[in-house]
Design an enzyme around this catalytic site. Structure first.
Site, PDB file in Angstrom:
ATOM      1  N   ASP A 117       0.859  -1.190   0.000  1.00  0.00           N
ATOM      2  CA  ASP A 117       0.000   0.000   0.000  1.00  0.00           C
ATOM      3  C   ASP A 117       0.891   1.235   0.000  1.00  0.00           C
ATOM      4  OD1 ASP A 117      -3.243   0.222   1.120  1.00  0.00           O
ATOM      5  OD2 ASP A 117      -2.059   2.057   0.934  1.00  0.00           O
TER       6      ASP A 117
ATOM      7  N   ALA B 111     -19.169  -8.968   3.071  1.00  0.00           N
ATOM      8  CA  ALA B 111     -19.779  -7.824   3.755  1.00  0.00           C
ATOM      9  C   ALA B 111     -18.939  -7.548   4.989  1.00  0.00           C
ATOM     10  CB  ALA B 111     -21.217  -8.155   4.137  1.00  0.00           C
TER      11      ALA B 111
ATOM     12  N   ASN C 187     -25.109  -5.820  -5.570  1.00  0.00           N
ATOM     13  CA  ASN C 187     -25.236  -4.747  -4.587  1.00  0.00           C
ATOM     14  C   ASN C 187     -26.493  -3.917  -4.823  1.00  0.00           C
ATOM     15  OD1 ASN C 187     -23.129  -5.361  -2.963  1.00  0.00           O
ATOM     16  ND2 ASN C 187     -21.677  -3.964  -3.901  1.00  0.00           N
TER      17      ASN C 187
ATOM     18  N   PHE D  26     -29.363  -4.970  -6.056  1.00  0.00           N
ATOM     19  CA  PHE D  26     -30.514  -5.743  -5.573  1.00  0.00           C
ATOM     20  C   PHE D  26     -30.601  -5.708  -4.044  1.00  0.00           C
ATOM     21  CE2 PHE D  26     -32.761  -8.577  -8.724  1.00  0.00           C
ATOM     22  CZ  PHE D  26     -32.390  -7.831  -9.836  1.00  0.00           C
TER      23      PHE D  26
ATOM     24  N   CYS E  92     -20.055   0.648  -0.532  1.00  0.00           N
ATOM     25  CA  CYS E  92     -20.413   0.033  -1.817  1.00  0.00           C
ATOM     26  C   CYS E  92     -21.776   0.396  -2.393  1.00  0.00           C
ATOM     27  CB  CYS E  92     -20.337  -1.481  -1.699  1.00  0.00           C
ATOM     28  SG  CYS E  92     -18.657  -2.088  -1.714  1.00  0.00           S
TER      29      CYS E  92
ATOM     30  N   ARG F 180     -17.623   4.702   6.568  1.00  0.00           N
ATOM     31  CA  ARG F 180     -17.932   5.297   5.269  1.00  0.00           C
ATOM     32  C   ARG F 180     -19.439   5.286   5.004  1.00  0.00           C
ATOM     33  NH1 ARG F 180     -13.613   2.151   1.585  1.00  0.00           N
ATOM     34  NH2 ARG F 180     -14.082   0.565   3.147  1.00  0.00           N
TER      35      ARG F 180
HETATM   36  C1  UDX Z   1     -22.186  -4.877   0.882  1.00  0.00           C
HETATM   37  C2  UDX Z   1     -22.608  -6.223   0.275  1.00  0.00           C
HETATM   38  O1  UDX Z   1     -23.465  -6.915   1.219  1.00  0.00           O
HETATM   39  C3  UDX Z   1     -21.380  -7.065  -0.043  1.00  0.00           C
HETATM   40  O2  UDX Z   1     -21.757  -8.277  -0.693  1.00  0.00           O
HETATM   41  C4  UDX Z   1     -20.456  -6.266  -0.975  1.00  0.00           C
HETATM   42  O3  UDX Z   1     -19.272  -6.998  -1.224  1.00  0.00           O
HETATM   43  C5  UDX Z   1     -20.105  -4.918  -0.342  1.00  0.00           C
HETATM   44  O4  UDX Z   1     -21.302  -4.207  -0.006  1.00  0.00           O
HETATM   45  P1  UDX Z   1     -21.366  -4.067   3.279  1.00  0.00           P
HETATM   46  O5  UDX Z   1     -21.630  -2.695   2.765  1.00  0.00           O
HETATM   47  O6  UDX Z   1     -20.051  -4.355   3.903  1.00  0.00           O
HETATM   48  O7  UDX Z   1     -21.546  -5.155   2.116  1.00  0.00           O
HETATM   49  O8  UDX Z   1     -22.488  -4.451   4.383  1.00  0.00           O
HETATM   50  P2  UDX Z   1     -24.017  -4.895   4.304  1.00  0.00           P
HETATM   51  O9  UDX Z   1     -24.226  -5.942   5.307  1.00  0.00           O
HETATM   52  O10 UDX Z   1     -24.461  -5.205   2.943  1.00  0.00           O
HETATM   53  O11 UDX Z   1     -24.786  -3.588   4.824  1.00  0.00           O
HETATM   54  C6  UDX Z   1     -24.849  -2.382   4.079  1.00  0.00           C
HETATM   55  C7  UDX Z   1     -25.751  -1.381   4.761  1.00  0.00           C
HETATM   56  O12 UDX Z   1     -27.113  -1.821   4.718  1.00  0.00           O
HETATM   57  C8  UDX Z   1     -25.448  -1.152   6.245  1.00  0.00           C
HETATM   58  O13 UDX Z   1     -25.553   0.209   6.549  1.00  0.00           O
HETATM   59  C9  UDX Z   1     -26.501  -1.960   6.961  1.00  0.00           C
HETATM   60  O14 UDX Z   1     -26.789  -1.472   8.251  1.00  0.00           O
HETATM   61  C10 UDX Z   1     -27.679  -1.772   6.010  1.00  0.00           C
HETATM   62  N1  UDX Z   1     -28.691  -2.843   6.140  1.00  0.00           N
HETATM   63  C11 UDX Z   1     -28.376  -4.138   5.837  1.00  0.00           C
HETATM   64  C12 UDX Z   1     -29.986  -2.516   6.536  1.00  0.00           C
HETATM   65  O15 UDX Z   1     -30.297  -1.345   6.793  1.00  0.00           O
HETATM   66  N2  UDX Z   1     -30.923  -3.525   6.616  1.00  0.00           N
HETATM   67  C13 UDX Z   1     -30.635  -4.825   6.323  1.00  0.00           C
HETATM   68  O16 UDX Z   1     -31.550  -5.669   6.424  1.00  0.00           O
HETATM   69  C14 UDX Z   1     -29.321  -5.142   5.928  1.00  0.00           C
HETATM   70  P1  ADP Z   2     -11.695  -0.975   0.090  1.00  0.00           P
HETATM   71  O1  ADP Z   2     -12.875  -0.919   1.023  1.00  0.00           O
HETATM   72  O2  ADP Z   2     -12.115  -1.031  -1.359  1.00  0.00           O
HETATM   73  O3  ADP Z   2     -10.704  -2.027   0.457  1.00  0.00           O
HETATM   74  P2  ADP Z   2      -9.930   1.024   1.269  1.00  0.00           P
HETATM   75  O4  ADP Z   2      -9.949   2.508   1.126  1.00  0.00           O
HETATM   76  O5  ADP Z   2     -10.168   0.420   2.613  1.00  0.00           O
HETATM   77  O6  ADP Z   2     -10.975   0.460   0.190  1.00  0.00           O
HETATM   78  O7  ADP Z   2      -8.521   0.451   0.764  1.00  0.00           O
HETATM   79  C1  ADP Z   2      -7.913   0.768  -0.438  1.00  0.00           C
HETATM   80  C2  ADP Z   2      -6.399   0.927  -0.203  1.00  0.00           C
HETATM   81  O8  ADP Z   2      -5.764   1.073  -1.474  1.00  0.00           O
HETATM   82  C3  ADP Z   2      -6.008   2.159   0.623  1.00  0.00           C
HETATM   83  O9  ADP Z   2      -5.283   1.756   1.775  1.00  0.00           O
HETATM   84  C4  ADP Z   2      -5.111   2.979  -0.339  1.00  0.00           C
HETATM   85  O10 ADP Z   2      -4.026   3.629   0.305  1.00  0.00           O
HETATM   86  C5  ADP Z   2      -4.612   1.905  -1.296  1.00  0.00           C
HETATM   87  N1  ADP Z   2      -4.137   2.432  -2.588  1.00  0.00           N
HETATM   88  C6  ADP Z   2      -4.750   3.310  -3.410  1.00  0.00           C
HETATM   89  N2  ADP Z   2      -4.010   3.539  -4.513  1.00  0.00           N
HETATM   90  C7  ADP Z   2      -2.867   2.787  -4.390  1.00  0.00           C
HETATM   91  C8  ADP Z   2      -1.706   2.580  -5.204  1.00  0.00           C
HETATM   92  N3  ADP Z   2      -1.540   3.202  -6.372  1.00  0.00           N
HETATM   93  N4  ADP Z   2      -0.749   1.741  -4.749  1.00  0.00           N
HETATM   94  C9  ADP Z   2      -0.885   1.098  -3.573  1.00  0.00           C
HETATM   95  N5  ADP Z   2      -1.980   1.246  -2.751  1.00  0.00           N
HETATM   96  C10 ADP Z   2      -2.950   2.080  -3.151  1.00  0.00           C
END
Ligand code: UDX
Ligand code: ADP
Length: 474
Positions: free
Chosen positions: A38, A171, A227, A229, A279, A349
């Site tokens: 990184d 997730a 995502n 859906f 996401c 985030r």
């Molecule tokens: C999501 C997808 O689930 C995962 O497959 C993809 O790789 C990345 O995005 P993530 O964002 O980490 O994962 O968490 P997820 O469990 O999906 O929750 C997303 C948001 O929806 C959260 O804020 C959660 O609190 C909310 N949520 C989830 C609800 O409000 N209600 C639910 O029933 C489920």
């Molecule tokens: P994700 O949730 O997609 O994993 P993050 O922001 O947590 O996203 O992680 C992405 C990482 O990629 C960060 O730590 C960032 O510093 C790193 N990154 C971005 N651009 C480069 C690059 N050109 N070379 C190496 N690392 C990088």
């Protein structure tokens, strides 16, 4: 590949996707050497911390894997050049935020990190190398990656590249379990040898039947669609939560009733303050952008509505809190339970808690925040103001316990569904609060009878008053 078998893996990006994914690969494939690199030196330092409680990412089960594998076959480093040079396979796990300016601003993904890391690969890779897209990307990004790689002088370092799409479906909060027991692994690509090489890694712990092979674009699109859906389900149930509140129904009962229909299924039917995380919003906006680009305006507006409903839900909840507290929050103490975007992660985030807190501060409230995993620096960044800030508006303080946020509080807001918030002793909490006391449960994890018997006014997402005499004028 250097000699047909993958021995050295490099993962560019040590974030929420790269870190846990590489940890699980290293744990299941002891003969592979996995280097996670990184540009963020601070982050890499934290991955190498002796104290496993200080890793940069909190995920249940992650620290145990890092303990087992780090410095054996899993390494974290800032030496990007060295590890690209020696890699047979390179995973791209860099961040792809929404563009803040220029064409596609606010909708399209910013591919600057993908582009810069691909350029690093073009500069340093040697011999045959498989590039694996892990980051969530707009459809046809593989094409961009390919053209950057192909613009290089081919004879340089005897380079030969194959690009695969292998989207991550983990997730946060359940990442390790999702990686250990995936519903499916998707590999998109054109080169059968490269696809087999990646498959060989997964079969170390994943049933072969769960590995799907598609063309590149299907694989990239499937990630966005999955995502979209999931987010659509949340917007749907959130829209119904508002109907429940006005008609006297209970969203938990409705969710249970519809979820028992096997065609609908019971998962992802929890109403809340709107989805957060890195996401959902980004991926749907990508889908909207893609649809508009191809002139599919009806498709674009259909998916845009899923995002609009989420924004509406977040505003709706903030307004309810302010209104119930007599539209006056000046100097009122409000406890905030949870700041992460969901339980079991330190990631904030797009967390709905951010906007809720910003609004309450703007109204003059004095917030006491408690989250089991989010630190002060992250909250400072998200709220764009320091702790104890005194600029005439409200302020915030990070507390170490639930007791601390309850002392003299006029209200408590449950913003994240952490397990420890589900079985609290509300009689103790009520004794510490100032009357009239309020609880706003935006996650629907508390029991109304339990709360009300402790003399606390109560608002819960999707819970209507079934005893009220609502008149319908159809
Ligand atoms: C999501 C997808 O689930 C995962 O497959 C993809 O790789 C990345 O995005 P993530 O964002 O980490 O994962 O968490 P997820 O469990 O999906 O929750 C997303 C948001 O929806 C959260 O804020 C959660 O609190 C909310 N949520 C989830 C609800 O409000 N209600 C639910 O029933 C489920
Ligand atoms: P994700 O949730 O997609 O994993 P993050 O922001 O947590 O996203 O992680 C992405 C990482 O990629 C960060 O730590 C960032 O510093 C790193 N990154 C971005 N651009 C480069 C690059 N050109 N070379 C190496 N690392 C990088």
């Amino acid at each position: 590949m250097k000699d047909s078998e993958v021995k050295n893996i490099c993962c560019i990006g040590a974030g929420y996707v790269g870190g846990p994914t590489m940890a699980v690969i290293a744990d299941n494939c002891p003969s592979l050497k996995v280097n996670v690199v990184d540009i963020n030196e601070e982050r890499i330092k934290k991955w190498n911390e002796k104290d496993f409680d200080r890793l940069p990412i909190y995920e249940p089960g992650l620290a145990e894997i890092i303990k087992r594998c780090r410095n054996k076959n899993l390494f974290f480093s800032i030496d990007i050049k060295k590890h690209i040079e020696s890699a047979d396979m390179i995973f791209l796990s860099v961040n792809t935020p929404i563009k803040k300016s220029g064409l596609g601003k606010g909708q399209a993904s910013d591919l600057k990190y993908i582009e810069s890391s691909t350029r690093e690969i073009a500069k340093y890779a040697k011999g045959e190398t498989i590039i694996v897209e892990k980051s969530t990307l707009p459809v046809r990004t593989a094409e961009t990656i390919k053209s950057i790689l192909e613009s290089n002088d081919k004879s340089f370092n005897n380079q030969k590249f194959s690009v695969l799409s292998n989207p991550e479906f983990l997730a946060e909060g359940t990442a390790i379990n999702d990686l250990e027991n995936p519903d499916r692994v998707l590999i998109g690509g054109e080169n059968p040898e490269a696809i087999t090489a990646l498959e060989e890694i997964y079969v170390n712990w994943v049933d072969k039947n769960k590995i799907l092979k598609t063309n590149l674009w299907s694989s990239e699109l499937s990630k966005l669609v999955a995502n979209a859906f999931l987010a659509q389900r949340i917007s749907s149930i959130n829209s119904i939560s508002a109907i429940c509140e006005t008609t006297g129904a209970d969203i938990n009962e409705v969710s249970r009733a519809i979820g028992m229909d096997t065609r609908i299924g019971e998962k992802f039917l929890n109403a809340g303050p709107g989805y957060g995380g890195s996401c959902f919003k980004k991926d749907i906006l990508n889908l909207v952008y893609l649809s508009k680009y191809y002139g599919l305006n009806e498709v674009a507006s259909y998916w845009q509505k899923v995002v609009d409903l989420n924004v509406w839900q977040q505003h709706r909840i903030r307004k309810i809190i302010v209104k119930k507290l007599f539209n006056n929050l000046t100097s009122k103490k409000i406890g905030i339970m949870g700041f992460s975007f969901k339980a079991n992660t330190n990631d904030t985030r797009e967390s709905p808690a951010i906007q809720i807190c910003k609004d309450l501060i703007e109204e003059g409230a004095d917030l006491r925040i408690y989250d089991p995993k989010v630190n002060k620096f992250q909250i400072e960044k998200d709220l764009e103001q320091n702790q104890f800030n005194d600029n005439g508006e409200g302020s915030w303080t990070l507390c170490k316990s639930i007791k601390d946020i309850a002392i003299d509080a006029d209200a408590i807001v449950i913003a994240t569904e952490w397990e420890e918030f589900k079985s609290l002793d509300w009689s103790d909490i009520s004794r510490l609060m100032r009357s009239p006391k309020w609880l706003f449960d935006t996650r629907g994890i508390t029991n109304s009878k339990d709360i009300k018997q402790h003399n606390i006014n109560y608002w819960k997402i999707g819970l209507g008053d079934s005893s009220s005499n609502i008149k319908f004028n159809f």
